[in-house]
Design an enzyme around this catalytic site. Structure first.
Site, PDB file in Angstrom:
ATOM      1  N   LYS A  51       3.661   2.054  52.568  1.00 52.34           N
ATOM      2  CA  LYS A  51       3.884   3.097  51.562  1.00 52.34           C
ATOM      3  C   LYS A  51       4.121   2.484  50.185  1.00 52.34           C
ATOM      4  O   LYS A  51       4.439   1.283  50.083  1.00 52.34           O
ATOM      5  CB  LYS A  51       5.107   3.928  51.967  1.00 52.34           C
ATOM      6  CG  LYS A  51       6.394   3.111  52.081  1.00 52.34           C
ATOM      7  CD  LYS A  51       7.509   3.904  52.749  1.00 52.34           C
ATOM      8  CE  LYS A  51       8.767   3.065  52.869  1.00 52.34           C
ATOM      9  NZ  LYS A  51       9.796   3.739  53.672  1.00 52.34           N
ATOM     10  N   ARG A 149      18.102  13.346  55.340  1.00 49.88           N
ATOM     11  CA  ARG A 149      17.086  13.667  54.331  1.00 49.88           C
ATOM     12  C   ARG A 149      15.867  14.356  54.944  1.00 49.88           C
ATOM     13  O   ARG A 149      15.126  15.032  54.246  1.00 49.88           O
ATOM     14  CB  ARG A 149      16.660  12.403  53.569  1.00 49.88           C
ATOM     15  CG  ARG A 149      15.973  11.368  54.453  1.00 49.88           C
ATOM     16  CD  ARG A 149      15.547  10.105  53.709  1.00 49.88           C
ATOM     17  NE  ARG A 149      14.770   9.254  54.603  1.00 49.88           N
ATOM     18  CZ  ARG A 149      14.333   8.044  54.296  1.00 49.88           C
ATOM     19  NH1 ARG A 149      14.587   7.535  53.106  1.00 49.88           N
ATOM     20  NH2 ARG A 149      13.632   7.346  55.163  1.00 49.88           N
ATOM     21  N   TYR A 276      17.075  -7.489  20.345  1.00 52.77           N
ATOM     22  CA  TYR A 276      17.743  -6.275  19.871  1.00 52.77           C
ATOM     23  C   TYR A 276      19.251  -6.402  20.063  1.00 52.77           C
ATOM     24  O   TYR A 276      19.708  -6.884  21.100  1.00 52.77           O
ATOM     25  CB  TYR A 276      17.231  -5.060  20.648  1.00 52.77           C
ATOM     26  CG  TYR A 276      15.827  -4.664  20.279  1.00 52.77           C
ATOM     27  CD1 TYR A 276      15.546  -4.100  19.029  1.00 52.77           C
ATOM     28  CD2 TYR A 276      14.777  -4.870  21.165  1.00 52.77           C
ATOM     29  CE1 TYR A 276      14.249  -3.732  18.691  1.00 52.77           C
ATOM     30  CE2 TYR A 276      13.482  -4.511  20.840  1.00 52.77           C
ATOM     31  CZ  TYR A 276      13.223  -3.938  19.597  1.00 52.77           C
ATOM     32  OH  TYR A 276      11.946  -3.585  19.277  1.00 52.77           O
ATOM     33  N   MET A 324      10.396  -4.821  25.613  1.00 54.72           N
ATOM     34  CA  MET A 324       9.344  -4.221  26.434  1.00 54.72           C
ATOM     35  C   MET A 324       8.273  -5.239  26.818  1.00 54.72           C
ATOM     36  O   MET A 324       7.790  -5.269  27.951  1.00 54.72           O
ATOM     37  CB  MET A 324       8.702  -3.046  25.689  1.00 54.72           C
ATOM     38  CG  MET A 324       7.758  -2.235  26.546  1.00 54.72           C
ATOM     39  SD  MET A 324       6.912  -0.930  25.649  1.00 54.72           S
ATOM     40  CE  MET A 324       8.249   0.163  25.229  1.00 54.72           C
TER      41      MET A 324
HETATM   42  C1  LIG Z   1      10.365   2.900  54.571  1.00 56.96           C
HETATM   43  C2  LIG Z   1      10.609   3.222  55.975  1.00 56.96           C
HETATM   44  C3  LIG Z   1      10.729   2.196  56.939  1.00 56.96           C
HETATM   45  C4  LIG Z   1      10.768   0.734  56.565  1.00 56.96           C
HETATM   46  O1  LIG Z   1      12.077   0.361  56.203  1.00 56.96           O
HETATM   47  P1  LIG Z   1      12.399  -1.154  55.787  1.00 56.96           P
HETATM   48  O2  LIG Z   1      13.854  -1.121  55.537  1.00 56.96           O
HETATM   49  O3  LIG Z   1      11.607  -1.425  54.553  1.00 56.96           O
HETATM   50  O4  LIG Z   1      11.998  -2.014  56.914  1.00 56.96           O
HETATM   51  C5  LIG Z   1      10.804   2.566  58.267  1.00 56.96           C
HETATM   52  N1  LIG Z   1      10.807   3.872  58.643  1.00 56.96           N
HETATM   53  C6  LIG Z   1      10.724   4.867  57.745  1.00 56.96           C
HETATM   54  C7  LIG Z   1      10.729   6.271  58.233  1.00 56.96           C
HETATM   55  C8  LIG Z   1      10.639   4.582  56.390  1.00 56.96           C
HETATM   56  O5  LIG Z   1      10.567   5.585  55.514  1.00 56.96           O
END
Ligand SMILES: *Cc1c(COP(=O)(O)O)cnc(C)c1O
Length: 391
Positions: A51, A149, A276, A324
């Site tokens: 992701k 969540r 700055y 920047m």
């Molecule tokens: C991002 C995520 C992971 C991976 O977690 P890490 O701590 O990066 O290994 C696993 N399961 C779900 C559902 C996630 O959203």
């Protein structure tokens, strides 16, 4: 060093001649996955989380690099990510782990994505769209055991369990269940045990209409800390990309380096101010180098007057506020420097290393946010080995 997948030698050369870049080692990424596998057992299905553009490093290259390890499938957060990935891997399951807006379901089905499902109304929409499109709709059901969540409430399985089961048919296939730990990175693993028990209780009272459910619980930290919970599959992310999964756990191999080149070098008299707010002034005669990287590249401004970089194997301080597009470092006493000399803000140079954790600590954040925070202005240069690959 051999450039891999798509970054042509010429593209690589010109990018490396550029002002600043992110270097990624494909081989180290692969070895980190192999390490997870060694810890959990070779028969355990692995779902690399790719992701957020593989934690900011480039999903396409990450997928190409990991394919030889034969993962069971891939984990993404959005339908858009899944669609892109489908073009790279026509075969394997791609699970969309974040709750998707209902409007994204049709696209997801067209790309043959597997949805994570957190509520009954979503599943009804999924069933409807699957019917309308004549598509297969495999799904994994998330059980919320304390993360809060997403997922069905583990305490109310009696309410949602039968409804979910009733929506399963030839098209809508209930393939798996999963949960997510909130504190697997902590040494004290009692909360992991509690969440795993909640998960097991909830799953135990489910009656999926067809066959076995694939059960998966573990992110990187849980895979390493509690391999006893890994059997159904694991979902590692950060460890693959070189971030430590938690205290007391094995360190991954470093995967990512952020490098740039010295652009200007000047000897400045005592009292000279920089940046700055003029927050730093030279204490004596100092040699300063201006580097073409700044917070516009994702070099976090919180590193101003705190962070370090490596030049010719020596640690040098960042002086004044990061702007920047430019950052100034004090290179007093470092031999053999000239405009064009390579400087490393993350990763190793000679015997010195700046880890993701060091950088994240200075900024007051976590490695994940550092990695995903490098902006598109920094080209991602994938190499087979990478690491400290010379000047
Ligand atoms: C991002 C995520 C992971 C991976 O977690 P890490 O701590 O990066 O290994 C696993 N399961 C779900 C559902 C996630 O959203």
């Amino acid at each position: 060093m051999t450039p891999v997948n798509g970054s042509s030698v010429q593209g690589l050369a010109s990018a490396r001649r550029g002002r600043a870049w992110v270097e990624v080692s494909a081989a180290a990424l692969r070895r980190n996955l192999a390490r997870i596998r060694a810890e959990v057992g070779s028969g355990v299905p692995v779902v690399p989380m790719v992701k957020a553009d593989a934690y900011g490093l480039g999903m396409e290259q990450a997928v190409q690099a990991l394919l030889p390890e034969e993962p069971w499938g891939w984990g993404v957060a959005t339908v858009e990510e899944g669609g892109e990935l489908r073009a790279l891997d026509p075969e394997r399951p791609i699970v969309v782990f974040a709750p998707a807006p209902p409007g994204a379901i049709a696209d997801g089905l067209r790309h043959r994505l597997t949805f994570a499902v957190s509520d009954v109304s979503f599943l009804e929409r999924l069933a409807g769209e699957a019917e309308r499109l004549g598509a297969d709709a495999p799904f994994h059901l998330e059980i919320d055991t304390g993360m809060g969540r997403a997922g069905f409430d583990w305490r109310r399985v009696g309410e949602w369990g039968p409804k979910v089961a009733s929506l399963v048919d030839g098209r809508v296939r209930w393939e798996g269940c999963f949960t997510h730990f909130h504190s697997a990175d902590e040494v004290d693993d009692r909360s992991v045990t509690v969440q795993a028990e909640r998960f097991r209780d909830a799953v135990g009272s489910l009656s999926p209409p067809e066959g076995e459910l694939r059960l998966h619980l573990c992110n990187s930290a849980a895979s390493l800390r509690r391999p006893d919970l890994a059997a159904g599959g694991v979902r590692p992310g950060i460890f693959l990309y070189g971030g430590r999964a938690g205290k007391g756990l094995p360190a991954p191999e470093s995967v990512v380096s952020v490098r740039a080149r010295l652009a200007l070098i000047r000897d400045v008299p005592p009292g000279t101010t920089v940046g700055y707010g003029a927050t730093y002034s030279a204490e004596a005669w100092e040699r300063w180098a201006t580097v073409g990287i700044g917070y516009g590249d994702g070099l976090r401004r919180a590193l101003s007057n705190r962070g370090h970089a490596l030049v010719n194997g020596r640690r040098v301080p960042i002086v004044g506020r990061i702007s920047m597009d430019m950052t100034v470092v004090d290179i007093s006493g470092v031999p053999d420097v000239a405009p064009g000399t390579r400087i490393t803000f993350l990763g190793s140079d000679g015997d010195e290393e700046i880890t993701l954790e060091e950088m994240a600590d200075h900024v007051g954040t976590i490695s994940y946010e550092i990695l995903t925070g490098f902006t598109p202005r920094l080209p991602r240069i994938w190499m087979e080995e990478g690491g400290d690959g010379g000047a």
